[in-house]
Motif scaffolding. Structure first.
Motif, PDB file in Angstrom:
ATOM      1  N   GLU A   1       9.432  -0.255   2.465  1.00 34.06           N
ATOM      2  CA  GLU A   1       8.796  -1.192   3.392  1.00 34.06           C
ATOM      3  C   GLU A   1       7.798  -0.469   4.291  1.00 34.06           C
ATOM      4  OE1 GLU A   1      11.593  -3.451   5.609  1.00 34.06           O
ATOM      5  OE2 GLU A   1      12.595  -4.277   3.844  1.00 34.06           O
ATOM      6  N   THR A   2       8.185   0.706   4.779  1.00 35.18           N
ATOM      7  CA  THR A   2       7.275   1.483   5.621  1.00 35.18           C
ATOM      8  C   THR A   2       6.041   1.910   4.841  1.00 35.18           C
ATOM      9  OG1 THR A   2       9.101   2.300   6.973  1.00 35.18           O
ATOM     10  CG2 THR A   2       7.051   3.548   7.048  1.00 35.18           C
ATOM     11  N   ALA A   3       6.255   2.388   3.612  1.00 35.62           N
ATOM     12  CA  ALA A   3       5.128   2.825   2.783  1.00 35.62           C
ATOM     13  C   ALA A   3       4.155   1.678   2.539  1.00 35.62           C
ATOM     14  CB  ALA A   3       5.642   3.385   1.456  1.00 35.62           C
ATOM     15  N   LEU A   4       4.676   0.507   2.245  1.00 34.24           N
ATOM     16  CA  LEU A   4       3.815  -0.658   2.033  1.00 34.24           C
ATOM     17  C   LEU A   4       3.056  -1.014   3.308  1.00 34.24           C
ATOM     18  CD1 LEU A   4       6.292  -2.846  -0.069  1.00 34.24           C
ATOM     19  CD2 LEU A   4       4.182  -1.786  -0.910  1.00 34.24           C
ATOM     20  N   SER A   5       3.713  -0.866   4.446  1.00 37.39           N
ATOM     21  CA  SER A   5       3.098  -1.255   5.720  1.00 37.39           C
ATOM     22  C   SER A   5       1.927  -0.371   6.112  1.00 37.39           C
ATOM     23  CB  SER A   5       4.143  -1.237   6.837  1.00 37.39           C
ATOM     24  OG  SER A   5       4.478   0.094   7.218  1.00 37.39           O
TER      25      SER A   5
END
Length: 399
Positions: A352-356
């Motif tokens: 989720e962090t990487a996508l954000s």
């Protein structure tokens, strides 16, 4: 580990109490080089050890964390401590502590100091564990030299929420009359370190990066800074009576080894699975500054090659800061949970962090499955990164 309190409260009281019971081994050490900083401590020490051993000196080394075995943290006169010796000094420290509260790092540091004091050597390279001012290593009253590598944001839950506070904690290892070698710093950190040096009554030696064409045993443009810091420290030691030739320095810089710092893996199951067309690299960097440094290296050294990443990180870090610099570089990031680490982010959380931050990312069940998913893609670079704990797992399986 059972001795570890639920909350780490930085203080030297427990360390002072135990060291007194152990006969104050910190007073019987060879000359000490005390090294603090956020990034580059281990690499700087690796260069120093290589140079000093090239010059014929017996070198004690204390570093943390370990990658595969705890014994890696303690080198006695050039050799990793033997398991039976390690067991004996830990048992002795535990008996002297008498069951009183103490942290894992504190009691193991006290044990290491006892081993260093009892084993003949010419110099001790002593790495700070966390911060500096209240770190368990900050018990040597008069080191030969202190060193501060680049300071950036990390461990904010213990050291403070801004660079000014963090730099202050690290600058506090400086001692009256003891030369202080300082690597290139952010202006805020530089001002804090300079003011602390003035209060402590010490002179600062500003280290400069070595020329980019200097042969170095460690990979990456940031190593020019760490090598330059090591060379400035060697100059201080020369003035203190150590005999180190320019040839020793050149050979030591070129021969330095420090695992999991942009280390290329050429053997083991991961390179074997991908095949010789792929390059597999491992790095234990885990904060924003490390991410920026790694991304800068990737943009230059791997230009024109497809970059794939496998990342695992602890929940005590700030993954967005580490991952964001790769947003326009990596084709894909597979996120994983670090095996055996209770504080690991889940693969889904890290994804989720990487996508954000703009990365193309997907969670994977394991390192093996993340690697296998690359089969069939055009060969390129695989960078495994995000945590020294993950790096340790990789090295344990690939060595």
């Amino acid at each position: 580990m059972g001795l570890h309190p639920k909350i780490i409260d930085l203080t030297l009281d427990r360390v002072d109490r135990l060291l007194d019971r152990m006969g104050r081994p910190q007073d019987s050490l060879p000359p000490v080089v005390h090294v603090a900083g956020t990034n580059g401590k281990g690499s700087t020490i690796a260069f120093l050890r290589s140079i000093l051993e090239q010059a014929g000196y017996r070198v004690h080394v204390y570093t943390s964390p370990h990658l595969v075995r705890f014994a890696e943290r303690i080198r006695l006169a050039g050799e990793i401590i033997a398991e039976d010796h390690l067991s004996a000094i830990l048992e002795s420290a535990e008996q002297d502590n008498g069951g009183e509260p103490i942290t894992f790092f504190e009691i193991t540091t006290c044990a290491a100091l006892k081993a260093f004091a009892e084993t003949p050597a010419d110099i001790l390279l002593l790495e700070v564990g966390l911060g500096g001012r209240l770190d368990a290593t900050n018990v040597v009253d008069k080191p030969a030299c202190t060193v501060i590598t680049p300071v950036s944001m990390d461990h904010t839950q213990y050291l403070g929420g801004d660079l000014h506070a963090i730099a202050g904690e690290k600058a506090a290892i400086q001692k009256n009359g003891v030369p202080s070698v300082v690597a290139p710093q952010d202006p805020i950190a530089a001002a804090v370190i300079g003011a602390a040096a003035e209060r402590a009554g010490t002179r600062i030696i500003e280290a400069a990066p070595l020329p980019k064409d200097t042969p170095l045993g460690l990979t990456g443009p940031h190593q020019a800074v760490n090598a330059g810091t090591a060379c400035a420290t060697i100059d201080v030691l020369r003035q203190a009576g150590f005999t180190v030739t320019d040839a020793d320095i050149a050979a030591g810089l070129a021969g330095a080894v420090w695992p999991a710092r942009l280390q290329r893996l050429t053997a083991g199951p991961i390179p074997a699975l991908l095949g010789p067309e792929w390059e597999v690299w491992l790095d234990g960097g885990h904060n924003a500054a490390a991410g920026q440094t790694l991304a800068a290296h990737a943009a230059k050294a791997w230009l024109g090659k497809s970059l794939y990443m496998i990342a695992g990180m602890l929940n005590t870090k700030t993954p967005e800061g580490f991952l964001a610099p790769f947003a326009n570089l990596a084709k894909n990031v597979a996120t994983i949970s670090i095996p055996g680490e209770a504080n690991s982010l889940s693969a889904e959380e890290l994804c989720e962090t990487a996508l954000s931050v703009g990365l193309i990312a997907e969670p994977a069940e394991s390192l093996e499955k993340a690697t296998a998913a690359l089969k069939g893609r055009p060969p390129g670079i695989l960078l495994i990164c995000g945590s020294l704990y993950l790096a340790g797992e990789v090295l344990a399986d690939n060595s």
